[in-house]
Write a protein that holds these residues in place. Structure first.
Motif, PDB file in Angstrom:
ATOM      1  N   UNK A 104     -31.830  -6.759  14.622  1.00  0.00           N
ATOM      2  CA  UNK A 104     -30.769  -6.104  13.878  1.00  0.00           C
ATOM      3  C   UNK A 104     -30.304  -6.978  12.715  1.00  0.00           C
ATOM      4  N   UNK A 105     -29.656  -6.326  11.741  1.00  0.00           N
ATOM      5  CA  UNK A 105     -29.130  -7.024  10.573  1.00  0.00           C
ATOM      6  C   UNK A 105     -27.639  -7.296  10.749  1.00  0.00           C
ATOM      7  N   UNK A 106     -27.115  -8.133   9.852  1.00  0.00           N
ATOM      8  CA  UNK A 106     -25.700  -8.514   9.937  1.00  0.00           C
ATOM      9  C   UNK A 106     -24.778  -7.304  10.030  1.00  0.00           C
ATOM     10  N   UNK A 107     -25.018  -6.295   9.204  1.00  0.00           N
ATOM     11  CA  UNK A 107     -24.131  -5.138   9.142  1.00  0.00           C
ATOM     12  C   UNK A 107     -24.016  -4.405  10.466  1.00  0.00           C
ATOM     13  N   UNK A 108     -25.003  -4.545  11.347  1.00  0.00           N
ATOM     14  CA  UNK A 108     -24.963  -3.850  12.634  1.00  0.00           C
ATOM     15  C   UNK A 108     -23.987  -4.495  13.621  1.00  0.00           C
ATOM     16  N   UNK A 109     -23.520  -5.718  13.314  1.00  0.00           N
ATOM     17  CA  UNK A 109     -22.650  -6.451  14.233  1.00  0.00           C
ATOM     18  C   UNK A 109     -21.168  -6.369  13.848  1.00  0.00           C
ATOM     19  N   UNK A 110     -20.845  -5.514  12.892  1.00  0.00           N
ATOM     20  CA  UNK A 110     -19.453  -5.357  12.470  1.00  0.00           C
ATOM     21  C   UNK A 110     -19.071  -3.875  12.462  1.00  0.00           C
ATOM     22  N   UNK A 111     -17.813  -3.554  12.798  1.00  0.00           N
ATOM     23  CA  UNK A 111     -17.361  -2.164  12.663  1.00  0.00           C
ATOM     24  C   UNK A 111     -17.431  -1.740  11.192  1.00  0.00           C
ATOM     25  N   UNK A 112     -17.610  -0.463  10.939  1.00  0.00           N
ATOM     26  CA  UNK A 112     -17.750   0.022   9.568  1.00  0.00           C
ATOM     27  C   UNK A 112     -16.422   0.199   8.857  1.00  0.00           C
ATOM     28  N   UNK A 113     -15.343   0.368   9.615  1.00  0.00           N
ATOM     29  CA  UNK A 113     -14.045   0.668   8.992  1.00  0.00           C
ATOM     30  C   UNK A 113     -12.978  -0.320   9.447  1.00  0.00           C
ATOM     31  N   UNK A 114     -13.177  -1.591   9.129  1.00  0.00           N
ATOM     32  CA  UNK A 114     -12.231  -2.629   9.540  1.00  0.00           C
ATOM     33  C   UNK A 114     -10.944  -2.491   8.732  1.00  0.00           C
ATOM     34  N   UNK A 115      -9.792  -2.457   9.424  1.00  0.00           N
ATOM     35  CA  UNK A 115      -8.505  -2.299   8.745  1.00  0.00           C
ATOM     36  C   UNK A 115      -7.376  -2.682   9.701  1.00  0.00           C
ATOM     37  N   UNK A 116      -6.169  -2.804   9.141  1.00  0.00           N
ATOM     38  CA  UNK A 116      -4.978  -3.058   9.964  1.00  0.00           C
ATOM     39  C   UNK A 116      -4.003  -1.893   9.921  1.00  0.00           C
ATOM     40  N   UNK A 117      -4.130  -1.041   8.896  1.00  0.00           N
ATOM     41  CA  UNK A 117      -3.234   0.113   8.721  1.00  0.00           C
ATOM     42  C   UNK A 117      -1.778  -0.289   8.517  1.00  0.00           C
ATOM     43  N   UNK A 118      -1.530  -1.490   7.965  1.00  0.00           N
ATOM     44  CA  UNK A 118      -0.163  -1.879   7.620  1.00  0.00           C
ATOM     45  C   UNK A 118       0.346  -1.022   6.463  1.00  0.00           C
ATOM     46  N   UNK A 119       1.636  -0.716   6.473  1.00  0.00           N
ATOM     47  CA  UNK A 119       2.256  -0.055   5.325  1.00  0.00           C
ATOM     48  C   UNK A 119       2.465  -1.092   4.218  1.00  0.00           C
ATOM     49  N   UNK A 120       2.631  -0.633   2.975  1.00  0.00           N
ATOM     50  CA  UNK A 120       2.864  -1.561   1.860  1.00  0.00           C
ATOM     51  C   UNK A 120       4.086  -2.432   2.135  1.00  0.00           C
ATOM     52  N   UNK A 121       3.940  -3.730   1.893  1.00  0.00           N
ATOM     53  CA  UNK A 121       5.059  -4.664   2.002  1.00  0.00           C
ATOM     54  C   UNK A 121       5.921  -4.517   0.754  1.00  0.00           C
ATOM     55  N   UNK A 122       7.201  -4.878   0.869  1.00  0.00           N
ATOM     56  CA  UNK A 122       8.146  -4.686  -0.225  1.00  0.00           C
ATOM     57  C   UNK A 122       7.980  -5.751  -1.313  1.00  0.00           C
ATOM     58  N   UNK A 123       6.871  -5.661  -2.035  1.00  0.00           N
ATOM     59  CA  UNK A 123       6.615  -6.531  -3.178  1.00  0.00           C
ATOM     60  C   UNK A 123       5.687  -5.770  -4.110  1.00  0.00           C
ATOM     61  N   UNK A 124       5.918  -5.869  -5.412  1.00  0.00           N
ATOM     62  CA  UNK A 124       5.119  -5.100  -6.364  1.00  0.00           C
ATOM     63  C   UNK A 124       3.737  -5.726  -6.544  1.00  0.00           C
ATOM     64  N   UNK A 125       2.808  -4.916  -7.007  1.00  0.00           N
ATOM     65  CA  UNK A 125       1.464  -5.430  -7.263  1.00  0.00           C
ATOM     66  C   UNK A 125       1.489  -6.509  -8.335  1.00  0.00           C
ATOM     67  N   UNK A 126       2.363  -6.340  -9.315  1.00  0.00           N
ATOM     68  CA  UNK A 126       2.470  -7.325 -10.397  1.00  0.00           C
ATOM     69  C   UNK A 126       2.922  -8.674  -9.859  1.00  0.00           C
ATOM     70  N   UNK A 127       3.882  -8.657  -8.936  1.00  0.00           N
ATOM     71  CA  UNK A 127       4.354  -9.917  -8.369  1.00  0.00           C
ATOM     72  C   UNK A 127       3.274 -10.583  -7.511  1.00  0.00           C
ATOM     73  N   UNK A 128       2.453  -9.802  -6.855  1.00  0.00           N
ATOM     74  CA  UNK A 128       1.333 -10.388  -6.117  1.00  0.00           C
ATOM     75  C   UNK A 128       0.440 -11.181  -7.060  1.00  0.00           C
ATOM     76  N   UNK A 129       0.222 -10.626  -8.251  1.00  0.00           N
ATOM     77  CA  UNK A 129      -0.640 -11.289  -9.227  1.00  0.00           C
ATOM     78  C   UNK A 129       0.038 -12.518  -9.828  1.00  0.00           C
TER      79      UNK A 129
END
Length: 375
Positions: A104-129
């Protein structure tokens, strides 16, 4: 079990030590930790077979000794587990010893839809940058007075026009006032450097947002998956590079804390990371060693076959039991999604007490064969 009971007039309770080799790191709510550093209060990452990540307290923990291990490895992943350990493969957990080398290849050893489903934190995208710019290219300048040492200003010394232009646009967008001043060329730098300085309340606000340190703040763990990707993308812009097809990001830093944090954030959104230390090649004694982390944004494009080899000897092994039967680990800077200790293991203490009162043998082994039946 019924046939064994009829023949031997006894019932056997078997618990497994399906574990990882000592030195394996486990993803927790507070970052990567080794077995000995994890307490009863830690929340450990576990995942369902769809790839959604949760953080929970462990049900039980195990440390022991095992003979012979299996090493799964290639350029992107590595884990060393006991032969009967469960491994995530193509959407389900399978026995490690049942998988063939380079099947098997690397991709077969990981879930296809990895996520945490967190809601957006209270900070703007600009401030992240903006905060990324401070972490990667800025300096926190302090001054000491009769009241102690306090932040005086935030300073950038930039030469590349693309960085100067983008940082100024970000600061203007958030209404942050700053000074812009030419400074002297130095060393072998043929580009004209400029100072960008931020003073007063704006400097103090940035200092607070960074929790008083020039590093990724701890609350970034609460960012949504979307926000984490924005932060990782801008980090690649300021202190990294992209592969030609845009799938691979490389980021460099002399701060291992930030590299580990990036590894954690990338893992939680499915941008599979691996990191390594890069040694000082400048020749200057005071230059710090750099660390490099590589992020694969789309694991489906990773077609490296996974090598499997059996390691002989006696090894210290460690693991936890989680409610979902899974763990996220790191070994030699490479990430793995796999199973945990035998699920029934968390009932061991209760079972031992109960079986003492009845006619039951308790066995603890990684593999037990009775009349040709393997348990």
């Amino acid at each position: 079990l019924k046939s064994i009971r009829d023949k031997y007039k006894r019932i056997l309770f078997i618990a497994g030590n399906h574990c990882y080799i000592e030195g394996t790191e486990f993803l927790t709510k507070d970052g990567w930790k080794k077995y000995k550093d994890i307490t009863d209060e830690d929340l450990i990452a576990t995942f369902d077979l769809n790839g959604t990540i949760y953080f929970e307290k462990y049900l039980n923990r195990y440390e022991g000794v095992s003979e012979n291990m299996l090493r799964f490895h290639n350029k992107s992943m590595e884990k060393i587990v006991t032969l009967n350990h469960s491994v995530f493969l193509n959407g389900k957990l399978v026995k490690a010893s049942s998988i063939e080398d380079r099947e098997f290849q690397t991709k077969h050893f990981y879930p296809k839809n990895i996520c945490t489903n967190n809601a957006d934190y209270n900070i703007s995208d600009t401030w992240l940058e903006i905060l990324n710019y401070v972490i990667s290219d800025g300096s926190l300048v302090h001054r000491t007075n009769g009241k102690g040492t306090n932040i005086h200003h935030i300073q950038f010394k930039l030469s590349k026009e693309r960085k100067i232009t983008q940082l100024r646009e970000l600061l203007d967008k958030e209404g942050v006032t700053y000074t812009f001043k030419i400074c002297k060329k130095y060393g072998n730098n043929v580009l004209q450097p400029y100072y960008i300085r931020i003073y007063g309340d704006f400097a103090r606000d940035i200092y607070s947002k960074l929790e008083g340190k020039k590093q990724i703040p701890s609350y970034f763990r609460e960012l949504s998956d979307r926000q984490k990707k924005i932060f990782l993308e801008i980090y690649a812009f300021t202190d990294g590079s992209y592969s030609i097809n845009g799938n691979i990001i490389r980021i460099w830093s002399s701060n291992i804390y930030d590299i580990d944090f990036i590894s954690e954030l990338a893992t939680s959104v499915g941008w599979i990371p691996k990191n390594r230390e890069m040694f000082n090649s400048t020749g200057f004694k005071k230059t710090k060693n750099l660390h490099e982390i590589t992020l694969a944004k789309n694991i489906e494009l990773n077609d490296f076959f996974v090598n499997i080899e059996e390691l002989e000897g006696t090894f210290v092994v460690q693991c936890f039991t989680m409610s979902k039967g899974t763990l996220i680990t790191r070994y030699n800077g490479k990430i793995s999604f796999s199973g945990n200790s035998s699920y029934i293991f968390h009932n061991e203490k209760t079972a031992k007490q109960m079986f003492k009162e009845i006619d039951v043998d308790y066995l603890h082994d990684s593999s037990v064969v009775i009349d040709g039946v393997e348990f």
